[in-house]
Design a protein around this motif. Sequence first.
Motif, short mmCIF file in Angstrom:
data_model
loop_
_atom_site.label_atom_id
_atom_site.label_comp_id
_atom_site.label_asym_id
_atom_site.label_seq_id
_atom_site.Cartn_x
_atom_site.Cartn_y
_atom_site.Cartn_z
N THR A 157 0.82 -1.21 0.00
CA THR A 157 0.00 0.00 0.00
C THR A 157 0.85 1.27 0.00
O THR A 157 0.31 2.37 -0.08
N TYR B 108 0.67 1.54 -6.71
CA TYR B 108 -0.43 0.96 -5.94
C TYR B 108 -1.73 0.97 -6.74
O TYR B 108 -2.41 -0.05 -6.87
N LYS B 109 -2.08 2.10 -7.30
CA LYS B 109 -3.33 2.20 -8.05
C LYS B 109 -3.25 1.42 -9.35
O LYS B 109 -4.23 0.79 -9.77
N TRP C 252 -5.32 -2.14 -6.41
CA TRP C 252 -5.70 -2.43 -5.03
C TRP C 252 -6.70 -1.40 -4.50
O TRP C 252 -6.67 -0.22 -4.88
N PRO C 253 -7.59 -1.80 -3.61
CA PRO C 253 -8.60 -0.88 -3.07
C PRO C 253 -7.99 0.21 -2.19
O PRO C 253 -7.03 -0.03 -1.46
N GLU C 254 -8.59 1.36 -2.24
CA GLU C 254 -8.13 2.48 -1.42
C GLU C 254 -8.35 2.22 0.07
O GLU C 254 -7.55 2.64 0.90
N TRP C 255 -9.43 1.49 0.43
CA TRP C 255 -9.69 1.27 1.85
C TRP C 255 -8.57 0.46 2.50
O TRP C 255 -8.28 0.66 3.69
N LYS D 289 -5.38 0.62 1.71
CA LYS D 289 -4.29 1.57 1.94
C LYS D 289 -4.56 2.41 3.17
O LYS D 289 -3.67 2.62 4.02
N GLN D 290 -5.77 2.92 3.31
CA GLN D 290 -6.11 3.77 4.45
C GLN D 290 -6.08 2.98 5.77
O GLN D 290 -5.75 3.53 6.82
N ASP E 2 -15.28 2.16 -4.24
CA ASP E 2 -13.94 1.60 -4.36
C ASP E 2 -13.98 0.45 -5.35
O ASP E 2 -15.06 0.06 -5.83
#
Length: 481
Positions: free
Chosen positions: A223, A228-229, A233-236, A238-239, A416
Motif C-alpha cells: 500500500t 499501488y493504483k 488495489w482498493p483504497e480502503w 491503503k487507508q 472503491d
Amino acid sequence: MGLPARAQKLPALGRVPGAQPRNVVFILTDDHRYDFMGFTGKLPWLKTPNLDRLYQGGAHLKNAFVTTSLCSPSRASILTGQYSHVHKVVDNLAPVAPNTIFFPQYLQRAGYQTAFLGKWHMGEEDDAPRPGFNHWESFKGQGEYYNPTLNINGRRVAYQDSTYITDLLTEHALGWLKGRDKRKPFFLYLSHKAVHSPLAPARRHKGRYRYQPYPLPPTYYQTLADDYKALGWPEWVKQQRYSWHGVDYPYHEHISIEQLVQTYCETLLGVDDSVGAVLDYLQQEGLDKNTLVIYMGDNGFAFGEHGLIDKRQFYEESVKVPLLAYCPALFAGGQTITKLVQNTDIAPTVLAAAGLQAPAYMPGRSLLPLLRNPNVAWRDKIFYEYYWEYDFPMTPTVFGVRTDQYKYIRYQGIWDTNELYDIQKDPNETTNLISRPEYAERTQQMANYLYDWLEQTGGMAIPLKRTVKQPFGDYRHPYND
C-alpha cells in the motif's frame, strides 16, 4: 432456509446406514491462522509436536475456510451449521436468537453426554449455560489468560495463584472425561481463549521464541508502492494501514510485528500441550483409535499481509483456518486434503460420526466421506460474508466467492474497486485482475455465483445488528474485538 424454533420439537434426523455412534472431541482455538503449525514449515522455529501428531495420525484439510472471519459469527456457524446471514450472529455483539438450535441438542437426544468448556463469545451474557450441553464451563467475553473466573453450570468460580486459562480448561475437560458415564458416547467441545490478543503465554513458554525471526510478507509494503493504483488495489486497504487494524498503528502496545508473532507462537504452545493431554488420555483409555478428534481455528489472522493486522477481510490469511481431523479407525494418517471445506461442515460431520444425518436446513456436508476418499465428488466453491461494524468501521461490508483458482471480492457501501485474483498463479494476492478486459467474463461469472448464493440462501438483505448504548449517546463494543 431458516432455523426451526427451539420451542418446537427438534426435527427427526435419519440414521446413517451401518454407522456406529462414535465419541467426538472438537477443539477450537481463537485467531489461529492456518499456516502457523510446525509441520507446515511456515516458521521453521515453531514447534507444535501435538498438532503434528494429529496430522501424522490423521488429516490436514489444507483449504479450510470460515464463512465470516470474526469470532462470534464463525462460532455460531460452527454450532448451528448455518451462514451468518441465516443465524444472524453477524458480529461480536449480535445476540443469539431465542429460536436457535445448536447441533449438540441432536446429540443429546441420541443419548450422548455433551460438555462445553471455554470461550463462547456470542451475545452479552455469553457465560451462561446453553442448550445442547449437559456440562458447561465458560467466561464472559474474551476472559482472562491468568486468574480467570469460570461459570461452571451456573456457579461462578474465581481462580487465583496464577492459574492459566488454557491449562485450567484442559484440566477440567480431562476431569469431565474421567467422570463421565462410560456407558454412553460423548461429545466434548473444548474452546480455548488462546491465541487471542492481548497475548499471554504460559509462564513455562514465555520468552521461548524471543529472538526468532519473522520475515515480513511480500505484500507488507504494497500500500506504499508507487504503482499501488496501477495494480488495482482498493483504497480502503491503503487507508487501513494507518488505522487500528493496520501495521502503522500501535495495535498491540507498541510492539513490533516480529514481537507480536513471537508472543503469539509462545501462547500457541499452551494449546499444543492441551491437544497432547487430550490425545494422551484417549490413548490411555484405549479410545484413541475410534474417537474422532477435530482441531480448528475460529478465523485466521493477518501479520502484515497487505499492510494489515487482524482478520475480517477475505484475504487468505484472514479467512483460512487450521483444520485437522484424526480417527485411525475411519481414515489413514498423514493425509493432506486440498478440497474446499468450511466451518459449516463441522455440524454435519459430528452428526455423521454419531450416526445421524444432518437436517436439511444445514448447507454444509459431512467431511467423513472426503477423509476416507480425497477424490470423492466435492464442492467447487466457497462463499464469504462480513458485515460492517460500528465500532470497527475501517473494514467495509464484504462478500466473496472462491474457487480452486479464482477469488472474487465485492464490497458494499463504499466507492472503491472490487477484486479478482488468480489464486493458483498469485497465491499472495498481489495483482487485482478486476479491470483487465480479458477477465471480464470471469468476473461476471464469479459475481453470478455470489448473487445466486445470496438469493438462494436468503442473504440479499443485510441483517440488522443490535448495539449497546453507552452514556452520552455513544455506541461502543462492550468487549475487546
